[in-house]
Design a protein around this motif. Sequence first.
Motif, short mmCIF file in Angstrom:
data_model
loop_
_atom_site.label_atom_id
_atom_site.label_comp_id
_atom_site.label_asym_id
_atom_site.label_seq_id
_atom_site.Cartn_x
_atom_site.Cartn_y
_atom_site.Cartn_z
N GLN A 411 50.58 10.04 78.57
CA GLN A 411 52.06 10.56 79.83
C GLN A 411 52.97 10.03 78.53
O GLN A 411 53.93 11.03 78.86
CB GLN A 411 51.71 9.72 80.71
CG GLN A 411 53.26 10.36 81.82
CD GLN A 411 52.63 12.04 82.21
OE1 GLN A 411 51.52 12.35 82.54
NE2 GLN A 411 53.85 12.68 82.37
N ASN A 414 54.01 13.46 76.62
CA ASN A 414 55.08 14.58 78.13
C ASN A 414 55.92 14.01 77.94
O ASN A 414 56.80 14.63 78.11
CB ASN A 414 54.55 13.80 79.07
CG ASN A 414 53.80 15.30 80.19
OD1 ASN A 414 54.90 16.15 79.51
ND2 ASN A 414 54.67 14.97 81.65
N ASN A 449 50.34 18.48 83.16
CA ASN A 449 50.02 18.04 84.13
C ASN A 449 49.02 18.22 84.89
O ASN A 449 48.38 18.16 85.31
CB ASN A 449 51.59 17.66 85.38
CG ASN A 449 51.90 16.47 84.60
OD1 ASN A 449 52.06 15.21 84.16
ND2 ASN A 449 53.50 16.57 85.39
N SER A 450 48.97 20.12 84.48
CA SER A 450 47.85 20.97 84.69
C SER A 450 46.64 20.83 83.94
O SER A 450 45.49 21.34 84.31
CB SER A 450 48.33 21.90 84.68
OG SER A 450 49.01 22.81 83.06
N TYR A 452 46.25 17.85 82.03
CA TYR A 452 45.53 16.36 81.69
C TYR A 452 45.67 15.35 83.30
O TYR A 452 46.86 14.96 83.61
CB TYR A 452 46.56 15.41 80.52
CG TYR A 452 45.72 15.74 79.40
CD1 TYR A 452 44.95 14.52 78.99
CD2 TYR A 452 46.74 16.80 78.77
CE1 TYR A 452 44.88 15.27 77.46
CE2 TYR A 452 46.39 16.63 77.42
CZ TYR A 452 45.18 16.12 76.75
OH TYR A 452 45.17 16.63 75.47
N ASN A 453 44.40 15.12 84.00
CA ASN A 453 44.34 14.96 85.08
C ASN A 453 43.41 13.72 85.48
O ASN A 453 42.04 14.57 85.27
CB ASN A 453 44.86 16.08 85.98
CG ASN A 453 44.70 15.58 87.55
OD1 ASN A 453 43.79 14.45 88.10
ND2 ASN A 453 45.53 16.76 88.16
#
Length: 514
Positions: A411, A414, A449-450, A452-453
Amino acid sequence: MKILAVHPSPLMYTKIYLRLEPLGLELVAQAVRQAGHEIRLIDLQVESHRDYFKLLQNWRPDVVAFSCNYLANVPEIVDLAKLTKSMLPESFVFVGGHSASFIADRFLEHGEGAIDCILKGEGEAVVPELLQAIEHDRTAIARVPGVVSPFGSGPAPRFVETLDAISPARDLLRHRKKYFIGVLDPCASIEFARGCPWDCSFCSAWTFYGRSYRVISPDKAVEDLGRIQEPGVFIVDDVAFIQGKHGLAIGEAIAKKGIKKKYYLETRGDVLLRNKDVFTFWKSLGLEYMFIGVEAIDEEGLLKHRKRISLGKNFEALEFARSLGITVAINLIADPDWDKQRFEVIRQWCLEIPEIVNISVNTPYPGTETWLTESRPIQSRDYRLFDIQHAVLPTKLPLPEFYQELVKTQQVLNTKHLGWAALRSTAKIAAGHLLRGQTNFVKMLWKFNSVYNPALQLADHRQSVQYEMALPPAATPTLNFGLLYIHHAKGREGRHIDDSTEQFVDTTRMGTAI
């Protein structure tokens, strides 16, 4: 004959950061065309399975050739092969590519008769010979170099005589504007050299090519580059500009021709420092982005991946790249043994440096040294999890916590380099892309986010598994590197580098492969 070449769907990380044209498949396609056959190409990175089956039904190819460079694509290819045979029972279906070469026998087993053969090694060298056998006597395919089939296996794979003899059929792609890497949108790919003379334990590039290294001539390189319409170009060499004089010669030929592009390449920190003049010159030609596989930020980690370059040299290389104004992306390998403290150390380091940091997961692959030497048991034999974003070795943390820490660490990328932060720093570039109708880069900024979860990654482990990888053989005290190679190693003879570069390679590697 009518030949349909197929590239499989994208992997997890390519759904965000890049989508590269299938250059290897284009090279094979051109060899097919030169042999007098009709060839079409479909790339499932940008087209759908529905598009594929529509093409099968309407065009009805005699031969369908799948490219398999990544293990995670194996189940998709096997399923498509079976469906292809059900639609076109008389068609000949074969699979080639990097990963397919290392698991050829297993691939045939999964196909249950739907896959007629696996072609190991460089496809451009022998595909015309394979097609000739298919057309006249299918049992003769077992005599083609690199073929593994129910009729038997052919001789060892064969190299193309020279890289100057091959060229990509770029005109076959129907959606060229769909390919990009970072802000280079659209972006084409080009090859200046093939193979790698190092022998990192986690990598299979050198085992595929037998530690060989071959180069294209500057004239041929510029000829190919001159045909590229895209403003961005990704140089696909495993390690760019290993031999400085070759990189300079290509650069000088580009400058003489007046070709204006923006470039992205991959290299090693020690190569960058050894050939500073080359990279400085290429900066003047349009080199904007560089990927460096740092792998670890401590000596223990570097030793684990058998990279002899020191931490000091890696950090010095990053400083030099910054001084040139080149945007650098680096890769770190997260080991399943990492605990929360280790992840936190990595996160803080990522926040402190300006570079883009990608985090991948230590994954032993067939064809790598670690596949044969890793002492920890493989926890999953699901090909789909072998994508360097899932843990297939036992984790020290409970698996849900490992994924939470991994994504929390990813993250950082990101936060620093995607979303509004990236848009603010690249507003002019993004606006230019949008004015030209290019949306790949802008769309990528909000995809993290869509994709890597932790919950989704954990759910991937619960998928039903139809096709399982074979487990690695039992570990032995000494490793026979010959068992790893797809193309036979020729030692020094197979590396087209000067003696000083050969000596440099020997002093910067830790293995004993020839």
